[in-house]
Design a protein around this motif. Structure first.
Motif, PDB file in Angstrom:
ATOM      1  N   PHE A  63      -3.409   2.107   5.837  1.00  0.00           N
ATOM      2  CA  PHE A  63      -1.968   1.841   5.856  1.00  0.00           C
ATOM      3  C   PHE A  63      -1.482   1.531   7.267  1.00  0.00           C
ATOM      4  O   PHE A  63      -0.715   0.581   7.471  1.00  0.00           O
ATOM      5  N   LEU A  79       0.843  -1.190   0.000  1.00  0.00           N
ATOM      6  CA  LEU A  79       0.000   0.000   0.000  1.00  0.00           C
ATOM      7  C   LEU A  79       0.884   1.248   0.000  1.00  0.00           C
ATOM      8  O   LEU A  79       2.040   1.203   0.422  1.00  0.00           O
ATOM      9  N   THR A  80       0.334   2.360  -0.443  1.00  0.00           N
ATOM     10  CA  THR A  80       1.077   3.617  -0.488  1.00  0.00           C
ATOM     11  C   THR A  80       1.081   4.267   0.888  1.00  0.00           C
ATOM     12  O   THR A  80       0.020   4.561   1.441  1.00  0.00           O
ATOM     13  N   LYS A  91      -8.490  10.473   6.182  1.00  0.00           N
ATOM     14  CA  LYS A  91      -8.149   9.770   4.937  1.00  0.00           C
ATOM     15  C   LYS A  91      -8.199   8.260   5.146  1.00  0.00           C
ATOM     16  O   LYS A  91      -7.445   7.710   5.951  1.00  0.00           O
ATOM     17  N   LYS A  92      -9.090   7.600   4.440  1.00  0.00           N
ATOM     18  CA  LYS A  92      -9.225   6.151   4.584  1.00  0.00           C
ATOM     19  C   LYS A  92      -7.939   5.433   4.208  1.00  0.00           C
ATOM     20  O   LYS A  92      -7.600   4.404   4.790  1.00  0.00           O
ATOM     21  N   SER A  93      -7.209   5.980   3.236  1.00  0.00           N
ATOM     22  CA  SER A  93      -5.967   5.334   2.821  1.00  0.00           C
ATOM     23  C   SER A  93      -4.919   5.376   3.929  1.00  0.00           C
ATOM     24  O   SER A  93      -4.142   4.425   4.103  1.00  0.00           O
ATOM     25  N   ASP A  94      -4.894   6.464   4.720  1.00  0.00           N
ATOM     26  CA  ASP A  94      -3.966   6.538   5.854  1.00  0.00           C
ATOM     27  C   ASP A  94      -4.337   5.525   6.927  1.00  0.00           C
ATOM     28  O   ASP A  94      -3.470   4.856   7.501  1.00  0.00           O
TER      29      ASP A  94
END
Length: 529
Positions: free
Chosen positions: A308, A214-215, A302-305
């Motif tokens: 991660f 993941l980023t 942020k869902k991506s944070d």
């Protein structure tokens, strides 16, 4: 045939009402069983007793049950632990008694909930007359060892507060060395093996890769070196809040000449934090700098944070799983397979923004209480058990498995009657509490919370886990009878807790509860034991 498109809502409402009535009826009939039931220590089949077997209690701090594939998690974080579980008794509905290590660990070693053992802060001491698991096993002829992986838990469980009472040896040596020395002893042994691998920050070894590609958020650390760079920058900016005047004077060169790309201050900080002689002299705050610096790159919106950081936690579980694998193999199919009982458990869970908090900051939802409980014994048939259990039950269960009974003073009950049963009893609830001693009662269908000093029943929070697994909707008004039953039980706990504080029954010099035989009999009648 009824059309689901037209009548689905009516059907759902009907089912909800029906389930509520059934649970309420069972609750009324079984209120005395309410997880604080009569002790069942003697209910074990003769063929299940492992007389004089060694005992290994693997205490994995901060391990959520729902982070393991054998508890339904989608990532294969722990193939070795789950292979161990497949050869063991896996309790599917287990809970810790607190959201952080100190009170939870004391529940494990005393078989008492926090209102009764009363060790909640660094100033508290266990009352000297309350027996511990190590003391009970020592009386049975066991050599007792507390094995502290890195020395850090002695900040919490130590000789001062009574947590190390009953141990013949307290050590930080590798478990391989400890086991090698014990092989020469004629005594059976008990090892309480604490592992703190999963504690924030979630960092992997240099050269390793995360469990998923993941980023990462900008500047988010992956390895120890990267984190120490981030922490050093934080410590320089917040040095007046973290370090004492003595530290700033004695180590002025660190603060005046630090290169912001270095790790000098982080190294100094950990030197202080891990040294009991220096910790109080040089640090004003131990935990906040680590958590605040590590989480600083995270945007909670942020869902991506969020994805991660959860993935990094999973990556650390995978590394721990690989590290513990050789020991688990020895237990199930190697040197100790025929003479060792092993329990794997956790002090509490962890949060990743599900209810607005991270790490194990204060909240009262399942992610902080739902923990694994896996019991291996050469005398037990592997199975999965749905009966609600808690870490409070580990003490009496271990004594049952070696063929003896637990002390009268403890509240936990042996889980041996459920080793061959998979039935779920909806009237059984596990007790827990948050930092403020708010009361949590839960099983896999309901979560109830009552804050301290409530303003009546309207302070209640009730979550239906079946229809609301994320625990977002407070439905206490929808289930008034269930809410009333749980409110009554929670207020009893809080009233007793308050009474102890107000009457002086909490001994100031010990911070513990003196439970006389007469008081124990009364508490049993009230359903607390």
């Amino acid at each position: 045939m009824i059309s689901p498109a037209i009548n689905g809502k009516k059907i759902t409402n009907f089912l909800l009402i029906g389930i509520s009535i059934v649970f309420t009826f069972i609750g009324i009939l079984g209120i005395k069983k309410f997880y604080f039931a009569k002790n069942t220590n003697n209910l074990i089949l003769p063929e299940q007793v492992c007389k004089n077997c060694n005992i290994l209690l693997i205490d994995v701090d901060i391990l959520r049950a729902d982070a393991l594939p054998c508890y339904g998690y989608f990532r294969n974080t722990a193939p070795n632990i789950c292979n161990f579980a497949s050869k063991s008794v896996l309790f599917k509905d287990n809970y810790s008694s607190s959201i952080w290590t100190l009170p939870s660990m004391f529940t494990t070693i005393t078989g008492l909930n926090p209102p009764f053992h009363r060790v909640r802060t660094g100033m508290d001491k266990l009352y000297s007359n309350l027996p511990t698991l190590a003391e009970s096993l020592k009386k049975q002829g066991y050599k007792t060892i507390f094995l502290n992986q890195d020395g850090s838990r002695e900040v919490l469980i130590n000789s001062y507060n009574g947590g190390l009472r009953g141990y013949d040896l307290v050590t930080n040596d590798p478990i391989e060395d400890v086991l090698a020395n014990l092989s020469k002893s004629p005594q059976p042994w008990f090892i309480h093996y604490y592992r703190g691998d999963l504690h924030l920050p979630y960092l992997i070894k240099e050269g390793s890769t995360p469990i998923e590609n993941l980023t990462p958020p900008k500047d988010f650390p992956i390895t120890k070196f990267e984190f120490h760079q981030l922490l050093s920058k934080y410590l320089k900016s917040h040095r007046l809040d973290v370090f004492t005047k003595k530290a700033l004077n004695d180590y002025s060169q660190y603060f005046n000449n630090i290169d912001l790309g270095s790790t000098n201050l982080a190294t100094l900080f950990y030197e202080f934090a891990l040294d009991p002689q220096k910790r109080g002299d040089y640090l004003s705050d131990i935990w906040a700098p680590v958590e605040n610096s590590y989480l600083s790159p995270i945007n909670p919106q942020k869902k991506s944070d969020l994805a991660f950081i959860r993935m990094m936690y999973d990556s650390v579980i995978r590394e721990f799983d690989q590290n513990i694998a050789p020991l688990l193999t020895q237990i199930t199919s190697g040197t100790y397979a025929k003479n060792t009982i092993t329990i794997m458990m956790s002090d509490h869970g962890e949060t990743f923004g599900e209810h607005g908090t991270f790490s194990h900051d204060n909240n009262h939802f399942s992610e902080l209480f739902y923990t694994p409980l896996i019991i291996y014994s050469p005398k037990l048939t592997p199975t999965e058990v749905n009966h609600t259990s808690g870490n409070i039950d580990i003490y009496p269960t271990l004594l049952s498995l070696i063929g003896t009974t637990a002390p009268l003073e403890i509240q936990g009950k042996s889980l041996t009657p459920y080793l061959s049963k998979t039935d779920f009893d909806p009237s059984v609830f596990a007790y827990g509490e948050d930092f403020g001693a708010g009361t949590v009662l839960q099983n896999n269908r309901w979560l109830y919370f009552l804050p301290p000093n409530p303003k009546g029943i309207d302070s209640s929070e009730l979550y239906n886990k079946i229809f609301d697994p994320l625990e977002k909707n407070n439905v206490y008004l929808k289930y008034p009878i269930m809410t009333q039953l749980l409110f009554n039980k929670a207020t009893l706990f809080q009233s007793y807790d308050t009474t102890l504080k107000n009457t002086g029954e909490t001994i100031p010099s010990y911070g513990g509860t003196k439970l006389t035989p007469e008081k124990i009999i009364r508490l049993k009648k009230e359903g607390y034991f």
